[in-house]
Structures are given as structure tokens and as C-alpha cells.
Design a protein around this motif. Sequence first.
Motif, PDB file in Angstrom:
ATOM      1  N   PHE A  71       8.993  -5.732  10.859  1.00 51.15           N
ATOM      2  CA  PHE A  71       9.153  -6.570   9.675  1.00 51.15           C
ATOM      3  C   PHE A  71      10.633  -6.756   9.359  1.00 51.15           C
ATOM      4  O   PHE A  71      11.397  -5.791   9.312  1.00 51.15           O
ATOM      5  N   VAL A  72      11.015  -8.011   9.140  1.00 51.45           N
ATOM      6  CA  VAL A  72      12.396  -8.359   8.818  1.00 51.45           C
ATOM      7  C   VAL A  72      12.428  -8.944   7.409  1.00 51.45           C
ATOM      8  O   VAL A  72      11.813  -9.972   7.141  1.00 51.45           O
ATOM      9  N   SER A  73      13.140  -8.273   6.527  1.00 50.59           N
ATOM     10  CA  SER A  73      13.230  -8.723   5.137  1.00 50.59           C
ATOM     11  C   SER A  73      14.503  -9.534   4.932  1.00 50.59           C
ATOM     12  O   SER A  73      15.599  -9.064   5.220  1.00 50.59           O
ATOM     13  N   ILE A  74      14.331 -10.769   4.445  1.00 52.70           N
ATOM     14  CA  ILE A  74      15.472 -11.667   4.193  1.00 52.70           C
ATOM     15  C   ILE A  74      15.759 -11.644   2.689  1.00 52.70           C
ATOM     16  O   ILE A  74      14.941 -12.100   1.896  1.00 52.70           O
ATOM     17  N   VAL A  75      16.907 -11.081   2.305  1.00 57.47           N
ATOM     18  CA  VAL A  75      17.213 -10.918   0.883  1.00 57.47           C
ATOM     19  C   VAL A  75      18.595 -11.464   0.554  1.00 57.47           C
ATOM     20  O   VAL A  75      19.456 -11.607   1.424  1.00 57.47           O
ATOM     21  N   GLY A  76      18.801 -11.752  -0.718  1.00 54.43           N
ATOM     22  CA  GLY A  76      20.086 -12.259  -1.193  1.00 54.43           C
ATOM     23  C   GLY A  76      19.898 -12.948  -2.529  1.00 54.43           C
ATOM     24  O   GLY A  76      18.792 -13.030  -3.059  1.00 54.43           O
ATOM     25  N   LYS A  77      20.999 -13.430  -3.084  1.00 51.62           N
ATOM     26  CA  LYS A  77      20.951 -14.150  -4.361  1.00 51.62           C
ATOM     27  C   LYS A  77      20.331 -15.530  -4.158  1.00 51.62           C
ATOM     28  O   LYS A  77      20.195 -15.993  -3.011  1.00 51.62           O
ATOM     29  N   PRO A  78      19.940 -16.215  -5.249  1.00 54.14           N
ATOM     30  CA  PRO A  78      19.419 -17.578  -5.107  1.00 54.14           C
ATOM     31  C   PRO A  78      20.436 -18.523  -4.461  1.00 54.14           C
ATOM     32  O   PRO A  78      21.650 -18.353  -4.607  1.00 54.14           O
ATOM     33  N   ASN A  79      19.912 -19.501  -3.725  1.00 60.65           N
ATOM     34  CA  ASN A  79      20.710 -20.625  -3.199  1.00 60.65           C
ATOM     35  C   ASN A  79      21.686 -20.287  -2.070  1.00 60.65           C
ATOM     36  O   ASN A  79      22.589 -21.067  -1.803  1.00 60.65           O
ATOM     37  N   VAL A  80      21.492 -19.161  -1.398  1.00 62.59           N
ATOM     38  CA  VAL A  80      22.372 -18.860  -0.260  1.00 62.59           C
ATOM     39  C   VAL A  80      21.759 -19.335   1.063  1.00 62.59           C
ATOM     40  O   VAL A  80      22.391 -19.238   2.115  1.00 62.59           O
ATOM     41  N   GLY A  81      20.506 -19.830   1.010  1.00 58.23           N
ATOM     42  CA  GLY A  81      19.901 -20.402   2.207  1.00 58.23           C
ATOM     43  C   GLY A  81      18.881 -19.521   2.903  1.00 58.23           C
ATOM     44  O   GLY A  81      18.638 -19.668   4.103  1.00 58.23           O
ATOM     45  N   VAL A  92      21.596 -12.027   3.229  1.00 60.87           N
ATOM     46  CA  VAL A  92      22.157 -13.368   3.368  1.00 60.87           C
ATOM     47  C   VAL A  92      23.126 -13.633   2.211  1.00 60.87           C
ATOM     48  O   VAL A  92      22.749 -13.571   1.038  1.00 60.87           O
ATOM     49  N   THR A  93      24.357 -13.904   2.579  1.00 54.69           N
ATOM     50  CA  THR A  93      25.350 -14.384   1.627  1.00 54.69           C
ATOM     51  C   THR A  93      25.808 -15.745   2.153  1.00 54.69           C
ATOM     52  O   THR A  93      25.199 -16.284   3.065  1.00 54.69           O
ATOM     53  N   ASP A  94      26.819 -16.332   1.562  1.00 51.73           N
ATOM     54  CA  ASP A  94      27.351 -17.573   2.119  1.00 51.73           C
ATOM     55  C   ASP A  94      28.874 -17.585   1.972  1.00 51.73           C
ATOM     56  O   ASP A  94      29.464 -16.627   1.471  1.00 51.73           O
ATOM     57  N   ILE A  95      29.486 -18.648   2.408  1.00 51.21           N
ATOM     58  CA  ILE A  95      30.959 -18.675   2.425  1.00 51.21           C
ATOM     59  C   ILE A  95      31.564 -18.749   1.030  1.00 51.21           C
ATOM     60  O   ILE A  95      32.766 -18.563   0.864  1.00 51.21           O
ATOM     61  N   TYR A  96      30.743 -19.011   0.014  1.00 50.81           N
ATOM     62  CA  TYR A  96      31.249 -19.164  -1.358  1.00 50.81           C
ATOM     63  C   TYR A  96      31.110 -17.884  -2.186  1.00 50.81           C
ATOM     64  O   TYR A  96      31.812 -17.715  -3.169  1.00 50.81           O
ATOM     65  N   GLU A  97      30.208 -17.007  -1.793  1.00 55.53           N
ATOM     66  CA  GLU A  97      29.857 -15.862  -2.637  1.00 55.53           C
ATOM     67  C   GLU A  97      30.899 -14.752  -2.540  1.00 55.53           C
ATOM     68  O   GLU A  97      31.442 -14.478  -1.466  1.00 55.53           O
ATOM     69  N   LYS A  98      31.152 -14.109  -3.682  1.00 58.12           N
ATOM     70  CA  LYS A  98      32.067 -12.980  -3.735  1.00 58.12           C
ATOM     71  C   LYS A  98      31.270 -11.691  -3.930  1.00 58.12           C
ATOM     72  O   LYS A  98      30.196 -11.697  -4.525  1.00 58.12           O
ATOM     73  N   PHE A 105      27.287  -7.187  -6.257  1.00 58.90           N
ATOM     74  CA  PHE A 105      27.624  -5.760  -6.127  1.00 58.90           C
ATOM     75  C   PHE A 105      26.378  -4.876  -6.225  1.00 58.90           C
ATOM     76  O   PHE A 105      26.181  -3.964  -5.411  1.00 58.90           O
ATOM     77  N   GLU A 106      25.538  -5.149  -7.210  1.00 56.51           N
ATOM     78  CA  GLU A 106      24.335  -4.315  -7.388  1.00 56.51           C
ATOM     79  C   GLU A 106      23.422  -4.380  -6.174  1.00 56.51           C
ATOM     80  O   GLU A 106      22.849  -3.374  -5.757  1.00 56.51           O
ATOM     81  N   ILE A 107      23.277  -5.574  -5.600  1.00 57.58           N
ATOM     82  CA  ILE A 107      22.411  -5.738  -4.426  1.00 57.58           C
ATOM     83  C   ILE A 107      23.004  -4.993  -3.232  1.00 57.58           C
ATOM     84  O   ILE A 107      22.303  -4.251  -2.539  1.00 57.58           O
ATOM     85  N   THR A 108      24.301  -5.191  -2.997  1.00 54.39           N
ATOM     86  CA  THR A 108      24.908  -4.567  -1.819  1.00 54.39           C
ATOM     87  C   THR A 108      24.867  -3.043  -1.915  1.00 54.39           C
ATOM     88  O   THR A 108      24.617  -2.365  -0.915  1.00 54.39           O
ATOM     89  N   GLU A 109      25.062  -2.502  -3.111  1.00 53.54           N
ATOM     90  CA  GLU A 109      25.009  -1.050  -3.286  1.00 53.54           C
ATOM     91  C   GLU A 109      23.608  -0.520  -2.980  1.00 53.54           C
ATOM     92  O   GLU A 109      23.449   0.540  -2.373  1.00 53.54           O
ATOM     93  N   LYS A 110      22.592  -1.273  -3.375  1.00 51.64           N
ATOM     94  CA  LYS A 110      21.211  -0.869  -3.126  1.00 51.64           C
ATOM     95  C   LYS A 110      20.893  -0.932  -1.627  1.00 51.64           C
ATOM     96  O   LYS A 110      20.290  -0.021  -1.055  1.00 51.64           O
ATOM     97  N   ILE A 111      21.328  -2.003  -0.982  1.00 52.34           N
ATOM     98  CA  ILE A 111      21.016  -2.205   0.432  1.00 52.34           C
ATOM     99  C   ILE A 111      21.748  -1.181   1.302  1.00 52.34           C
ATOM    100  O   ILE A 111      21.203  -0.690   2.296  1.00 52.34           O
ATOM    101  N   LYS A 112      22.968  -0.835   0.926  1.00 55.23           N
ATOM    102  CA  LYS A 112      23.748   0.133   1.716  1.00 55.23           C
ATOM    103  C   LYS A 112      23.040   1.482   1.850  1.00 55.23           C
ATOM    104  O   LYS A 112      23.248   2.208   2.820  1.00 55.23           O
ATOM    105  N   LYS A 113      22.208   1.811   0.873  1.00 54.09           N
ATOM    106  CA  LYS A 113      21.524   3.115   0.870  1.00 54.09           C
ATOM    107  C   LYS A 113      20.262   3.123   1.740  1.00 54.09           C
ATOM    108  O   LYS A 113      19.624   4.153   1.905  1.00 54.09           O
ATOM    109  N   MET A 114      19.902   1.987   2.286  1.00 53.58           N
ATOM    110  CA  MET A 114      18.679   1.892   3.065  1.00 53.58           C
ATOM    111  C   MET A 114      18.858   2.475   4.466  1.00 53.58           C
ATOM    112  O   MET A 114      19.942   2.428   5.037  1.00 53.58           O
TER     113      MET A 114
END
Length: 298
Positions: free
Chosen positions: A11-21, A95-101, A106-115
Amino acid sequence: MSEIKSHKAGFVSIVGKPNVGKSTLMNALIGERLSIITSKAQTTRHRIMGILNGEDFQIVYSDTPGILNPQYELHKAMMGFVTGSLQDADVVLFVTDIYEKEEEVFEITEKIKKMDAPIIVIVNKVDQIKSQDELKEKLNYWSTVFPAKEVLPVSALEKFNLELLFNTILEHMPVHPPYYGKDELTDRPERFFAAEILREKILLNYKKEVPYSCEVIISEFKEKDDLISIRADILVERDSQKGILIGHKGAALKKTGTQARQEMEKFFAKKVFLEQHVKVEPEWRTKADKLKRFGYLQ
């Protein structure tokens, strides 16, 4: 026995903020249009699985709602789909994009790093980048956010680097028999996609709060050899929204219905008869019993 030993599945989970594609990416990876795509946030409300089968592999992709701070019960239910997807994941595509900082996520990346699952960072929309130096800068930036993780530049829209991404995912897939039949494309029934197609046209044709206040329920789906008859109930929260949705002498609803029917005919490869009814269901987004009835809660 040797076939099972050499077969990969996961299973591959595709996650990220809205509108990143995310939806565009999943559709491109499986070669089918399963997730609806618009430029508006919160387009995806459910977890939608797309299954890619090969002779010796099965990859089950999960497109999930864009991660946001829940404002009401519907948002909480949507974020529940994200959590469930991450719990199942053998591989996580962030999934991020070329515009996102990074501070925006931050909250998402911190959560994902612990996986424990392998993480692949997708920098999407690189077709919109101005120079190779800018691309290099973006990739270096995300490599510092996710040290020791794979960071890939991708254009889901232009299908750039998808083969490399697919091979990278396959490398991380565990050896396992297929979870679903090899002829299956998704875990969702046909009526789910009929509802999503109509909801997409509502998102495209109406502004402000109206499309977000709508829910589409397929109350009837009758399939014959050459025709599918579909009855769709479109729920809104207020009478004023019902009036906007229908439009002057029904013109707005007719336009939306025609677009949806044409898209459904492409998707199902059959003629479609679509009947639409607009109903008022006050505050359905905030009520757990309604959300359970509409499939957002267990």
C-alpha cells in the motif's frame, strides 16, 4: 510457490496539503482517472484506492484528502481517512510542490518523519520551474527537511519522472501475494465514481461556499446492456444554496448535469441517463449521524 515468493504487493499512501497535485499524481501513476481534479482546495473528501497490477506486483495507491486543520465534523472525518491511510502504508509519498515552504507543512513533515515506512518526497509541478538552478535549490531544500530520504522532481501533469518514481516505489514494496483480484482497478463501487464525477462538475461550476456545502448521493444505479440509469440526490445545507444550484429556470443544474453525464459516459463507456434532485439537508457537515450515513464515518 516460487511465483508467490517473487510477487510484490503493498500500500502506497499519497499525502500532502491541498492543491499540490496528489490526485493528478495518482491518476497518472495508475493510468486511469479515478480521483477528481479541480484547482479548488478540499476536492478529495474520501480515501480513494487505485490498484496497479503487473505480472509480479500489485501496488495499491491511496489518494487522500489534503491535510488541513479541521473546522467541523466533515473535516475531522476527512483527516481520519489520511490517518488510516498512513497506518496501512508500506510506502509514503509526501507530495509537495515548487511553491510550498516547509513552515507551511511543518506539522505534517514532523509526523511523517516519525514513521517506520519508507518515505519518498515528491516535488511536483517542476514543469513550472524557471531554471535548473532553481530546481536544484528546491531539491536541496527538501533534502535538508528530509535527510536520508529520496527526493524526486516530478511533473504529474506532464508525466515527467513517473517511470523513475514507479521503479523507486517498486523497490520498496514487500514480497507479498496480491491483496485484490488482478483485474481490479479500485476498491470503490461504480456508483461512488458517478457521485464523484457529478461533485466535480459542481465544484467547477459554482463559487464560494456552495460546492463545499454539497454532497452527492446516488440513490439509484441501474445498468443494462447499453445504458446506465442514474438518479442523483444533491444535498445542500440551505434553501438559498438550492436556488443557486438550480439556477434561473433550472439552467445551472441542467448545464452541470449535461457535463456530468458526458463525463460518466466516457468513464463507464456506456450511454447514461442522469436524473438529478436537489434537497436541503441542514448542517449535514457538522452532524456525525449524517456523515456516517454518507460514508465518512464507520
